[in-house]
Design an enzyme around this catalytic site. Structure first.
Site, PDB file in Angstrom:
ATOM      1  N   SER A   1      13.203  66.293  29.841  1.00 61.08           N
ATOM      2  CA  SER A   1      12.423  66.715  29.292  1.00 61.08           C
ATOM      3  C   SER A   1      11.056  65.753  29.940  1.00 61.08           C
ATOM      4  O   SER A   1      11.077  64.838  30.523  1.00 61.08           O
ATOM      5  CB  SER A   1      11.565  66.992  28.087  1.00 61.08           C
ATOM      6  OG  SER A   1      10.595  67.271  27.721  1.00 61.08           O
TER       7      SER A   1
ATOM      8  N   TYR B   1      10.844  61.529  20.358  1.00 61.12           N
ATOM      9  CA  TYR B   1      11.425  62.654  20.986  1.00 61.12           C
ATOM     10  C   TYR B   1      11.027  62.315  21.909  1.00 61.12           C
ATOM     11  O   TYR B   1      11.868  62.072  23.285  1.00 61.12           O
ATOM     12  CB  TYR B   1      10.704  64.215  20.434  1.00 61.12           C
ATOM     13  CG  TYR B   1      11.277  65.045  21.768  1.00 61.12           C
ATOM     14  CD1 TYR B   1      12.539  65.475  22.116  1.00 61.12           C
ATOM     15  CD2 TYR B   1      11.132  65.519  22.550  1.00 61.12           C
ATOM     16  CE1 TYR B   1      13.571  66.608  23.095  1.00 61.12           C
ATOM     17  CE2 TYR B   1      10.829  66.789  23.649  1.00 61.12           C
ATOM     18  CZ  TYR B   1      12.290  67.339  23.920  1.00 61.12           C
ATOM     19  OH  TYR B   1      13.016  68.113  24.797  1.00 61.12           O
TER      20      TYR B   1
END
Length: 241
Positions: free
Chosen positions: A142, A164
């Site tokens: 990401s 994350y």
């Protein structure tokens, strides 16, 4: 061994993972649907088969050594090699990820799935990938893992997330290390950012569809033999580290 190409997609029972499996299936590939939940896994396989794709279920928990070993054995016995591995399975962790208050267990869980799980699965599948004429590994990352973007004023990199986002930075770094070790082989390994897609990972808040998010992974899974390795891409091109 069959000349048909075979891919394993982890976390393929839903969302982006399912669309990656469908996209590769549409190319005529045999696709292993890796997922923990038996009911969801078999439902995804049935849906792919109903669409005319060659799909099979692979029971797989990326955090469990025995599960990953069994998955490699299943592919070994059923196909004999693997052409593409897409490490798509991942978690965001809890909603509370401010670094000053985050539960260390949340960070640990994110790293266990998003990084160690990728290492565990990749290493188990490497003997099968080495039998392919054009092996590819795609790690679904990401742009929130980009340190460059995270430190660029005004860049859109999502909320503060002490579990994350760093787990994706860690995954990117691991991807580079694999590329360095495997550079003298025919294995190409790259990281992919699917963009902000509407999936249950983010409560379906994303503005892109899972199918749109899958496109970059499918492109990296089908790179030519002289394609890049050890790089980070989204639909627009290279993502800065």
């Amino acid at each position: 061994m069959s000349e048909q190409r075979t891919a394993l997609v982890t976390g393929a029972n839903k969302g982006i993972g399912y669309e990656i499996a469908a996209g590769l299936g549409a190319l005529g590939w045999k696709v292993g649907v890796g997922a923990r939940d038996e009911e969801r896994r078999e439902a995804a396989v049935a849906k792919l088969r109903a669409a005319g794709f060659d799909a099979f279920g692979v029971p797989l928990d990326v955090t469990d050594d025995a599960s990953v070993a069994a998955a490699a054995e299943l592919i070994e016995d059923g196909v004999g090699r693997l052409d593409v591995l897409v490490n798509n399975a991942g978690i965001t962790g809890s909603a509370q990820q401010m670094p000053t208050t985050v539960d260390p267990a949340t960070v640990r869980a994110a790293v266990e799935t998003n990084v160690i799980g990728v290492i565990r699965v990749t290493n188990a599948m490497l003997p099968l990938l080495r039998r392919s004429a054009s092996p590819r590994i795609v790690n679904m990352s990401s742009s929130v893992g980009s340190l460059t973007l995270q430190t660029t004023p005004g860049a859109e990199v999502g909320p503060i997330a002490a579990a994350y986002s760093p787990s994706k930075t860690f995954l990117n770094a691991v991807t580079v290390q694999y590329a360095k070790e495997l550079r003298e082989t025919n294995i190409l390994i790259n990281a992919a950012c699917p963009g902000y897609c509407a999936t249950d990972l983010n409560g379906f808040r994303g503005y892109r569809t899972p199918e749109q998010g899958a496109a970059v992974a499918i492109r990296l899974a089908t790179l030519p033999d002289d394609g890049p390795t050890g790089e980070f891409f989204d639909d627009a091109g290279t993502v800065p580290w």
